[in-house]
Scaffold this motif. Structure first.
Motif, PDB file in Angstrom:
ATOM      1  N   LEU A  55       0.927  -1.216   0.198  1.00 24.81           N
ATOM      2  CA  LEU A  55       0.030  -0.046   0.173  1.00 24.81           C
ATOM      3  C   LEU A  55       0.846   1.189   0.152  1.00 24.81           C
ATOM      4  CD1 LEU A  55      -2.664   1.623   0.374  1.00 24.81           C
ATOM      5  CD2 LEU A  55      -2.523   1.284   2.724  1.00 24.81           C
ATOM      6  N   VAL A  56       1.732   1.330   0.770  1.00 17.58           N
ATOM      7  CA  VAL A  56       2.738   2.583   1.074  1.00 17.58           C
ATOM      8  C   VAL A  56       3.388   2.634  -0.157  1.00 17.58           C
ATOM      9  CG1 VAL A  56       4.310   3.504   2.215  1.00 17.58           C
ATOM     10  CG2 VAL A  56       2.585   2.345   3.527  1.00 17.58           C
ATOM     11  N   GLU A  57       4.062   1.523  -0.459  1.00 21.94           N
ATOM     12  CA  GLU A  57       5.116   1.766  -1.843  1.00 21.94           C
ATOM     13  C   GLU A  57       4.473   1.663  -3.167  1.00 21.94           C
ATOM     14  OE1 GLU A  57       7.879  -1.389  -0.966  1.00 21.94           O
ATOM     15  OE2 GLU A  57       8.804  -0.484   0.714  1.00 21.94           O
ATOM     16  N   LYS A  58       3.489   1.159  -3.379  1.00 29.45           N
ATOM     17  CA  LYS A  58       2.916   1.040  -4.820  1.00 29.45           C
ATOM     18  C   LYS A  58       1.727   1.739  -5.215  1.00 29.45           C
ATOM     19  CE  LYS A  58       6.031  -2.049  -6.180  1.00 29.45           C
ATOM     20  NZ  LYS A  58       7.035  -1.792  -6.966  1.00 29.45           N
ATOM     21  N   HIS A  59       1.034   2.101  -3.983  1.00 28.96           N
ATOM     22  CA  HIS A  59      -0.390   2.868  -4.204  1.00 28.96           C
ATOM     23  C   HIS A  59      -0.577   3.768  -3.049  1.00 28.96           C
ATOM     24  CE1 HIS A  59      -1.567   0.278  -7.242  1.00 28.96           C
ATOM     25  NE2 HIS A  59      -1.149  -0.689  -6.652  1.00 28.96           N
ATOM     26  N   PRO A  60       0.478   4.772  -2.814  1.00 29.96           N
ATOM     27  CA  PRO A  60       0.357   5.794  -1.581  1.00 29.96           C
ATOM     28  C   PRO A  60      -0.941   6.757  -1.760  1.00 29.96           C
ATOM     29  CG  PRO A  60       2.135   6.190  -2.953  1.00 29.96           C
ATOM     30  CD  PRO A  60       1.874   4.879  -3.425  1.00 29.96           C
ATOM     31  N   ASP A  61      -1.058   6.610  -3.237  1.00 32.71           N
ATOM     32  CA  ASP A  61      -2.294   7.477  -3.484  1.00 32.71           C
ATOM     33  C   ASP A  61      -3.678   7.025  -2.728  1.00 32.71           C
ATOM     34  OD1 ASP A  61      -1.913   5.453  -5.525  1.00 32.71           O
ATOM     35  OD2 ASP A  61      -3.466   6.230  -6.686  1.00 32.71           O
ATOM     36  N   ARG A  62      -3.668   5.848  -2.579  1.00 33.98           N
ATOM     37  CA  ARG A  62      -4.999   5.109  -2.115  1.00 33.98           C
ATOM     38  C   ARG A  62      -5.022   5.177  -0.485  1.00 33.98           C
ATOM     39  NH1 ARG A  62      -5.374  -0.322  -5.996  1.00 33.98           N
ATOM     40  NH2 ARG A  62      -5.461   1.181  -7.974  1.00 33.98           N
ATOM     41  N   ILE A  63      -3.919   5.673   0.079  1.00 32.06           N
ATOM     42  CA  ILE A  63      -4.098   5.991   1.470  1.00 32.06           C
ATOM     43  C   ILE A  63      -5.126   7.080   2.063  1.00 32.06           C
ATOM     44  CG2 ILE A  63      -2.818   6.592   3.583  1.00 32.06           C
ATOM     45  CD1 ILE A  63      -0.139   5.538   2.306  1.00 32.06           C
ATOM     46  N   PRO A  64      -6.163   6.837   2.759  1.00 29.85           N
ATOM     47  CA  PRO A  64      -7.120   7.850   3.038  1.00 29.85           C
ATOM     48  C   PRO A  64      -6.386   9.084   3.368  1.00 29.85           C
ATOM     49  CG  PRO A  64      -7.569   5.923   4.184  1.00 29.85           C
ATOM     50  CD  PRO A  64      -6.385   5.813   3.631  1.00 29.85           C
ATOM     51  N   ALA A  65      -7.131  10.315   2.765  1.00 32.22           N
ATOM     52  CA  ALA A  65      -6.471  11.793   3.090  1.00 32.22           C
ATOM     53  C   ALA A  65      -6.656  12.280   4.451  1.00 32.22           C
ATOM     54  CB  ALA A  65      -7.551  13.010   2.330  1.00 32.22           C
ATOM     55  N   GLU A  66      -7.485  11.588   5.276  1.00 29.23           N
ATOM     56  CA  GLU A  66      -7.231  11.663   6.762  1.00 29.23           C
ATOM     57  C   GLU A  66      -5.956  11.249   7.376  1.00 29.23           C
ATOM     58  OE1 GLU A  66     -11.460  11.364   5.396  1.00 29.23           O
ATOM     59  OE2 GLU A  66      -9.751  10.217   5.136  1.00 29.23           O
ATOM     60  N   ILE A  67      -5.478  10.208   6.889  1.00 35.09           N
ATOM     61  CA  ILE A  67      -4.182   9.698   7.201  1.00 35.09           C
ATOM     62  C   ILE A  67      -3.042  10.419   6.811  1.00 35.09           C
ATOM     63  CG2 ILE A  67      -2.752   7.679   7.478  1.00 35.09           C
ATOM     64  CD1 ILE A  67      -5.246   5.840   7.537  1.00 35.09           C
ATOM     65  N   MET A  68      -3.065  10.625   5.587  1.00 35.51           N
ATOM     66  CA  MET A  68      -2.047  11.680   4.961  1.00 35.51           C
ATOM     67  C   MET A  68      -1.872  12.941   5.392  1.00 35.51           C
ATOM     68  SD  MET A  68      -0.164   9.740   2.738  1.00 35.51           S
ATOM     69  CE  MET A  68       0.742  11.124   2.215  1.00 35.51           C
ATOM     70  N   ALA A  69      -2.996  13.397   5.962  1.00 38.32           N
ATOM     71  CA  ALA A  69      -2.725  14.885   6.514  1.00 38.32           C
ATOM     72  C   ALA A  69      -1.939  14.785   7.927  1.00 38.32           C
ATOM     73  CB  ALA A  69      -4.068  15.318   7.132  1.00 38.32           C
ATOM     74  N   LEU A  70      -1.665  13.582   8.336  1.00 40.74           N
ATOM     75  CA  LEU A  70      -0.808  13.549   9.705  1.00 40.74           C
ATOM     76  C   LEU A  70       0.731  13.719   9.260  1.00 40.74           C
ATOM     77  CD1 LEU A  70      -2.284  10.395  11.356  1.00 40.74           C
ATOM     78  CD2 LEU A  70      -2.638  12.771  11.930  1.00 40.74           C
ATOM     79  N   ALA A  71       1.076  13.392   7.905  1.00 40.77           N
ATOM     80  CA  ALA A  71       2.421  13.864   7.477  1.00 40.77           C
ATOM     81  C   ALA A  71       2.258  13.915   6.094  1.00 40.77           C
ATOM     82  CB  ALA A  71       3.390  12.590   7.942  1.00 40.77           C
ATOM     83  N   PRO A  72       1.728  15.124   5.621  1.00 40.22           N
ATOM     84  CA  PRO A  72       1.783  15.291   4.182  1.00 40.22           C
ATOM     85  C   PRO A  72       2.999  15.172   3.245  1.00 40.22           C
ATOM     86  CG  PRO A  72       0.849  17.270   5.329  1.00 40.22           C
ATOM     87  CD  PRO A  72       1.484  16.167   6.362  1.00 40.22           C
TER      88      PRO A  72
END
Length: 97
Positions: A55-72
């Motif tokens: 998930l993190v390496e191949k599809h980081p775009d699929r990590i929910p925005a709420e989680i990505m907001a923790l470390a943009p």
């Protein structure tokens, strides 16, 4: 070997109370042939480490925005902060870059 991963968001409450079911599709050999198998996990924290890295390496775009907001801009740190926050029971806010 993974071929796809999808993260859904269930609920619209506080980040630590949201559910993020994850559906993982992988190629699996059953003794006769290789076929896609699908498995759904109840949350990001319950993913096996290899699926989490996919998930993190191949599809980081699929990590929910709420989680990505923790470390943009840093999917590794965003997931790390989310998992730590779940264990801790509270959010610190965005991690400084």
């Amino acid at each position: 070997m993974f071929s796809d991963i999808h993260v859904r968001k269930e609920g619209d409450d506080h980040l630590l109370r949201l559910a993020f079911p994850v559906t993982v599709t992988r190629k699996q050999f059953d003794g006769y042939q290789t076929a896609d198998t699908t498995q759904t996990f109840p949350g990001i924290q319950s993913l096996p480490s290899d699926a989490l890295m996919y998930l993190v390496e191949k599809h980081p775009d699929r990590i929910p925005a709420e989680i990505m907001a923790l470390a943009p801009g840093d999917p590794y740190e965003a997931i790390n902060e989310y998992l730590i926050s779940l264990r801790r029971g509270y959010l610190r806010g965005p991690v400084a870059a």
